[in-house]
Design an enzyme around this catalytic site. Structure first.
Site, PDB file in Angstrom:
ATOM      1  N   ASN A   1      -3.931   6.243   0.005  1.00 50.10           N
ATOM      2  CA  ASN A   1      -3.305   6.379   1.325  1.00 50.10           C
ATOM      3  C   ASN A   1      -2.590   7.709   1.498  1.00 50.10           C
ATOM      4  OD1 ASN A   1      -4.269   3.952   2.214  1.00 50.10           O
ATOM      5  ND2 ASN A   1      -2.397   2.820   1.771  1.00 50.10           N
TER       6      ASN A   1
ATOM      7  N   SER B   1       0.812  -1.217   0.000  1.00 46.03           N
ATOM      8  CA  SER B   1       0.000   0.000   0.000  1.00 46.03           C
ATOM      9  C   SER B   1       0.842   1.260   0.000  1.00 46.03           C
ATOM     10  CB  SER B   1      -0.913   0.005   1.231  1.00 46.03           C
ATOM     11  OG  SER B   1      -0.136  -0.035   2.416  1.00 46.03           O
TER      12      SER B   1
ATOM     13  N   HIS C   1      -2.370  -2.897  -6.304  1.00 44.96           N
ATOM     14  CA  HIS C   1      -2.784  -2.673  -4.921  1.00 44.96           C
ATOM     15  C   HIS C   1      -4.291  -2.791  -4.777  1.00 44.96           C
ATOM     16  CE1 HIS C   1      -3.465   0.309  -1.412  1.00 44.96           C
ATOM     17  NE2 HIS C   1      -3.350  -0.917  -0.949  1.00 44.96           N
TER      18      HIS C   1
ATOM     19  N   GLU D   1      -5.328   0.062  -7.384  1.00 48.22           N
ATOM     20  CA  GLU D   1      -4.315   0.988  -7.876  1.00 48.22           C
ATOM     21  C   GLU D   1      -3.225   0.183  -8.583  1.00 48.22           C
ATOM     22  OE1 GLU D   1      -4.289   4.663  -4.689  1.00 48.22           O
ATOM     23  OE2 GLU D   1      -3.332   2.787  -4.074  1.00 48.22           O
TER      24      GLU D   1
END
Length: 286
Positions: free
Chosen positions: A194, A123, A144, A156
């Site tokens: 994130n 991540s 991801h 992602e």
């Protein structure tokens, strides 16, 4: 033949919650899956738990029994990396430790056919550092998925500097063929989600530390005021305080901005072993 059609057999490394979720996603897409864990027993246990979850869906009328059997029938388990030799794509989903991942990528490079793709489900960590320990950096990228992988639609696809266009197009097509919404992102700490999410979560903890409002009030405010499905403290406990701290540290290491330093309460709770839902206690007790 589409890029997605080039991926017929997928290896998954790691039998934790995310690894098991990835196995389900890939098997549901009609592909064969090889789940590799450090022990065959832990891989078998993950598949048994996955099968039990599918059976509950059958009992609730959300899945046909023959479809459950077909999904489980596409899954095999192993503790030996050599058993991944026939995979077109291997997705690594082990501990968020760069040294561990680099060692694993080097071993995969030896075990897989030269044309196979290797991806990380990290991540936050830089994909390029994993790519350059292999002899095929052009065939390495990030894919991801979000937790829980069977439910969350976003993926992602992370493009390191070394990746070939064909690698990225194949990864995007693969994710979309699994029923996901795939977005291409640059290889920088936190990628998109994130990098935006964790500064917000960290700010919520600091707001609580400063006495602006209680944990319950902040969670209620963000749910009711922003229509978020859960508040920041509930989300931190779900993600895990140790994982959250590691992501914030990676963001701070790359960008150097003071607001990315993990809040004091997060660091102290991790030191105490209060990691959230998975330990039974975080910002709340479970």
């Amino acid at each position: 033949m589409s890029s997605a059609d080039a991926v017929t057999t997928v290896g998954i490394l790691g039998s934790g919650i995310m690894g098991a979720g990835l196995v389900e996603v890939v098997a549901r897409s009609g592909r064969d899956v090889v789940l590799r864990s450090r022990s065959r027993e832990s891989a078998d246990a993950a598949v048994e738990q996955l099968s039990a979850g599918l059976t509950r869906q059958v009992d609730k009328g959300r899945l046909e029994a023959d479809e459950r059997d077909a999904i489980v029938g596409r899954i095999s388990t192993t503790a030996d990396l050599a058993d991944l030799a026939g995979c077109d794509l291997v997705i690594e989903s082990v501990v968020e430790d760069m040294a561990v991942k680099k060692e694993l990528f080097a071993q995969l490079d030896d075990a897989l056919e030269p044309e196979a793709l290797i991806a990380s489900n990290t991540s936050t960590l830089p994909i390029v550092e994993m790519a350059v320990v292999t002899s095929r950096p052009e065939r390495v990228c990030g894919i991801h998925f979000f937790n829980p992988a069977p439910m969350m639609r976003l993926v992602e696809v992370v493009r390191p500097l070394t990746a070939a266009d064909e690698t990225i197009s194949t990864a995007l097509a693969f994710a979309e063929s699994c029923g996901k919404d795939a977005v291409e992102v640059t290889d920088r700490a936190g990628f998109v989600v994130n990098a935006l999410l964790f500064p917000y979560l960290n700010s919520a903890v600091r707001m609580w530390e400063q006495g602006t409002a209680s944990i319950e009030a902040i969670d209620t405010a963000m749910q009711g005021g922003c229509n978020f499905p859960m508040g920041p403290f509930a989300l931190l406990d779900l993600v895990g305080l140790d994982t959250s701290m590691a992501i914030l540290e990676a963001l701070h290491s790359e960008f150097g901005e003071p607001h990315l330093v993990p809040a004091t309460s997060i660091k102290r709770m991790v030191a105490a072993g209060h990691l959230g839902r998975k330990s039974g206690r975080g910002f709340r007790a479970y």
